[in-house]
Design an enzyme around this catalytic site. Structure first.
Site, PDB file in Angstrom:
ATOM      1  N   CYS A  81       0.654  -0.943  -0.228  1.00 55.96           N
ATOM      2  CA  CYS A  81       0.045   0.016  -0.096  1.00 55.96           C
ATOM      3  C   CYS A  81       0.301   0.918  -0.387  1.00 55.96           C
ATOM      4  O   CYS A  81       0.706   2.407  -0.417  1.00 55.96           O
ATOM      5  CB  CYS A  81      -1.031  -0.417   1.611  1.00 55.96           C
ATOM      6  SG  CYS A  81       0.075  -0.623   2.578  1.00 55.96           S
ATOM      7  N   HIS A 123      -2.897   6.195   4.907  1.00 62.04           N
ATOM      8  CA  HIS A 123      -1.323   6.522   5.127  1.00 62.04           C
ATOM      9  C   HIS A 123      -1.243   7.762   4.676  1.00 62.04           C
ATOM     10  O   HIS A 123      -1.946   8.625   4.060  1.00 62.04           O
ATOM     11  CB  HIS A 123      -0.627   5.389   4.185  1.00 62.04           C
ATOM     12  CG  HIS A 123      -0.818   4.265   4.880  1.00 62.04           C
ATOM     13  ND1 HIS A 123      -1.301   3.777   5.650  1.00 62.04           N
ATOM     14  CD2 HIS A 123      -0.252   2.641   4.747  1.00 62.04           C
ATOM     15  CE1 HIS A 123      -1.349   2.154   6.266  1.00 62.04           C
ATOM     16  NE2 HIS A 123      -0.449   2.023   5.408  1.00 62.04           N
TER      17      HIS A 123
HETATM   18  P1  NAP Z   1      -7.774  -8.902   7.568  1.00 61.27           P
HETATM   19  O1  NAP Z   1      -8.171  -7.264   8.066  1.00 61.27           O
HETATM   20  O2  NAP Z   1      -7.187  -9.956   8.606  1.00 61.27           O
HETATM   21  O3  NAP Z   1      -8.469 -10.104   7.009  1.00 61.27           O
HETATM   22  C1  NAP Z   1      -7.945 -11.681   6.474  1.00 61.27           C
HETATM   23  C2  NAP Z   1      -8.951 -12.143   5.886  1.00 61.27           C
HETATM   24  O4  NAP Z   1      -7.946 -13.540   5.531  1.00 61.27           O
HETATM   25  C3  NAP Z   1      -9.618 -12.150   6.502  1.00 61.27           C
HETATM   26  O5  NAP Z   1     -10.450 -12.326   5.396  1.00 61.27           O
HETATM   27  C4  NAP Z   1      -9.111 -14.015   6.949  1.00 61.27           C
HETATM   28  O6  NAP Z   1     -10.600 -15.160   7.187  1.00 61.27           O
HETATM   29  C5  NAP Z   1      -8.567 -14.441   6.212  1.00 61.27           C
HETATM   30  N1  NAP Z   1      -7.674 -15.426   6.737  1.00 61.27           N
HETATM   31  C6  NAP Z   1      -6.544 -15.140   7.467  1.00 61.27           C
HETATM   32  N2  NAP Z   1      -6.740 -16.466   6.819  1.00 61.27           N
HETATM   33  C7  NAP Z   1      -7.080 -17.447   6.283  1.00 61.27           C
HETATM   34  C8  NAP Z   1      -6.920 -19.056   6.389  1.00 61.27           C
HETATM   35  N3  NAP Z   1      -6.198 -19.890   6.777  1.00 61.27           N
HETATM   36  N4  NAP Z   1      -7.772 -19.425   5.081  1.00 61.27           N
HETATM   37  C9  NAP Z   1      -8.596 -18.862   4.793  1.00 61.27           C
HETATM   38  N5  NAP Z   1      -8.830 -17.299   4.999  1.00 61.27           N
HETATM   39  C10 NAP Z   1      -7.700 -16.519   5.988  1.00 61.27           C
HETATM   40  O7  NAP Z   1      -6.297  -8.256   6.959  1.00 61.27           O
HETATM   41  P2  NAP Z   1      -6.474  -7.141   6.173  1.00 61.27           P
HETATM   42  O8  NAP Z   1      -5.782  -5.892   5.972  1.00 61.27           O
HETATM   43  O9  NAP Z   1      -7.602  -7.563   4.946  1.00 61.27           O
HETATM   44  O10 NAP Z   1      -5.657  -7.677   4.766  1.00 61.27           O
HETATM   45  C11 NAP Z   1      -5.416  -8.827   3.417  1.00 61.27           C
HETATM   46  C12 NAP Z   1      -3.872  -9.400   2.965  1.00 61.27           C
HETATM   47  O11 NAP Z   1      -3.938  -7.769   1.733  1.00 61.27           O
HETATM   48  C13 NAP Z   1      -2.255  -9.024   3.507  1.00 61.27           C
HETATM   49  O12 NAP Z   1      -2.183 -10.123   2.976  1.00 61.27           O
HETATM   50  C14 NAP Z   1      -2.208  -7.864   3.243  1.00 61.27           C
HETATM   51  O13 NAP Z   1      -0.501  -8.049   3.560  1.00 61.27           O
HETATM   52  C15 NAP Z   1      -2.725  -7.114   2.497  1.00 61.27           C
HETATM   53  N6  NAP Z   1      -2.657  -5.910   2.102  1.00 61.27           N
HETATM   54  C16 NAP Z   1      -3.941  -5.111   3.323  1.00 61.27           C
HETATM   55  C17 NAP Z   1      -3.974  -3.653   3.418  1.00 61.27           C
HETATM   56  C18 NAP Z   1      -4.620  -3.032   4.259  1.00 61.27           C
HETATM   57  O14 NAP Z   1      -4.144  -1.761   4.563  1.00 61.27           O
HETATM   58  N7  NAP Z   1      -5.245  -3.394   5.331  1.00 61.27           N
HETATM   59  C19 NAP Z   1      -3.305  -2.940   2.233  1.00 61.27           C
HETATM   60  C20 NAP Z   1      -2.058  -3.456   1.499  1.00 61.27           C
HETATM   61  C21 NAP Z   1      -2.223  -5.017   1.353  1.00 61.27           C
HETATM   62  P3  NAP Z   1     -11.534 -15.356   8.868  1.00 61.27           P
HETATM   63  O15 NAP Z   1     -12.512 -13.761   8.784  1.00 61.27           O
HETATM   64  O16 NAP Z   1     -11.642 -16.106   8.690  1.00 61.27           O
HETATM   65  O17 NAP Z   1      -9.598 -15.013   9.870  1.00 61.27           O
END
Ligand code: NAP
Length: 342
Positions: free
Chosen positions: A132, A245
């Site tokens: 990001c 950010h």
């Molecule tokens: P998050 O809010 O913690 O959500 C994680 C998601 O992944 C949830 O839907 C979770 O499902 C699922 N998940 C986790 N472990 C899993 C597994 N073993 N099998 C299936 N589903 C699983 O995280 P997020 O912020 O959305 O980020 C997700 C990804 O995007 C990360 O790799 C992060 O680095 C990337 N990212 C995030 C941002 C940001 O600003 N947040 C920006 C750019 C990139 P459950 O609800 O069932 O646990």
């Protein structure tokens, strides 16, 4: 009848997954059937899409032959395991995790900068969404790079807690209440330091060169996306902001550029909004810009120490442009250019 595309969202219950659902709906992406996927923790839950409640399904058990597109945001380890299976089943994957960023045969794409590389996805079946902080940096730098070329960049980030996912948002809320009530904030076991009323100059793990992994992502990804040897020195900092950010960016250009020229180039660039009216308190701030799509720039000024230096401030919603919106823009490009079967 117009073409539609069946889509799986891996991580549909997370911060990025939720934004993916909203943005696909808001931008009227031609979705046929949508499959929200997550872990066992989410079985029994539903997510809203286009007025319907869709049952969340188990990612591990999903048969990717049912979809043309897989949008992954369930963490790098999950992508490492499941993305190859999705590609093997015939889905084109747009991956929001860091798992494939540095692979030479996986395009790392910010459509405003290098949409032309999307077609190269055919080598592996995967397109990677950058980190990001890098996305908002390269969108802001593109007009200046095109106009006069860039030699080097120094950037300090002020990153919102939601960059670490849904749980970090809840933690900031709970810890803020605790501190205001006179209690000690119970530190999240995943976080080394509490960010409440604090500023934490370390995101992700420390590497041998003294920089963090987050900082080196900005270094490597900027070079790959801009196809250039631009040097990037980053300091990545977590601040107690919920969403969007901020970045303080200094760059040394190949030829001098005035703030007025830089402002004009930004104003002419789709995806950038200039908010630079200091006398009237016009500058980008996360509280005003969370939920917006553009990269906002302001505080544009000439560096005092270097004739080729220009410095500015940028804010962008890292869940939208920094992740979900960027992924949907890539999907739109695939569809508009007939690069994905339906
Ligand atoms: P998050 O809010 O913690 O959500 C994680 C998601 O992944 C949830 O839907 C979770 O499902 C699922 N998940 C986790 N472990 C899993 C597994 N073993 N099998 C299936 N589903 C699983 O995280 P997020 O912020 O959305 O980020 C997700 C990804 O995007 C990360 O790799 C992060 O680095 C990337 N990212 C995030 C941002 C940001 O600003 N947040 C920006 C750019 C990139 P459950 O609800 O069932 O646990």
């Amino acid at each position: 009848m117009s073409k539609t595309y069946d889509i799986a969202i891996a991580g549909a219950t997370g911060a990025v997954g939720e934004a993916l659902l909203q943005i696909l709906e808001q931008r009227k992406f031609p979705v046929g059937t949508l499959f929200p996927l997550a872990s066992e923790r989410s079985i029994g839950r539903t997510v809203k899409f286009c007025g319907e409640d869709l049952q969340v399904q188990l990612l591990n058990d999903f048969d990717f032959r049912q979809v043309q597109l897989g949008l992954f945001s369930a963490g790098a380890a999950v992508s490492a395991e499941i993305v190859p299976r999705a590609v093997e089943a015939g889905a084109v994957v747009i991956d929001n995790t860091s798992q494939f960023h540095y692979d030479d045969d996986v395009p790392l794409v910010v459509p405003e900068c290098n949409a032309g590389r999307i077609a190269n996805y055919v080598q592996r079946g995967i397109i990677a969404n950058p980190n990001c902080s890098t996305i908002q940096l390269v969108v802001a730098l593109k007009p200046i790079q095109d106009a006069v070329g860039i030699e080097r960049i120094n950037v300090s980030t002020y990153q919102a807690v939601s960059g670490a996912g849904r749980r970090a948002i809840e933690t900031l809320t709970v810890q803020t209440h605790a501190v205001l009530s006179g209690d000690d904030p119970v530190t999240d076991p995943d976080a080394e330091k509490s960010v409440v009323f604090n500023v934490v100059p370390k995101i992700d793990r420390l590497l041998d060169n003294g920089f963090t992994k987050e900082e080196m992502k900005m270094y490597h990804e900027t070079k790959k996306i801009m196809n250039s040897d631009i040097d990037v020195s980053a300091t990545c900092v977590r601040v107690p902001v919920m969403r969007a950010h901020s970045e303080s960016i200094w760059c040394e250009t190949e030829k001098p550029v005035s703030p007025a020229e830089f402002r004009k180039a930004c104003e002419a660039t789709e995806g950038i909004t200039v908010l630079d009216d200091l006398p009237n308190l016009g500058y980008p701030m996360p509280l005003d810009l969370a939920g917006k799509d553009d990269v906002y720039v302001g505080r544009i000024r000439k560096d005092l120490a270097n004739p080729n230096g220009i410095t500015f401030w940028s804010v962008s919603d890292q869940i939208r442009k920094g992740a979900a919106l960027n992924a949907v823009q890539i999907a739109e490009y695939l569809v508009e250019n007939n690069l994905v079967k339906n």
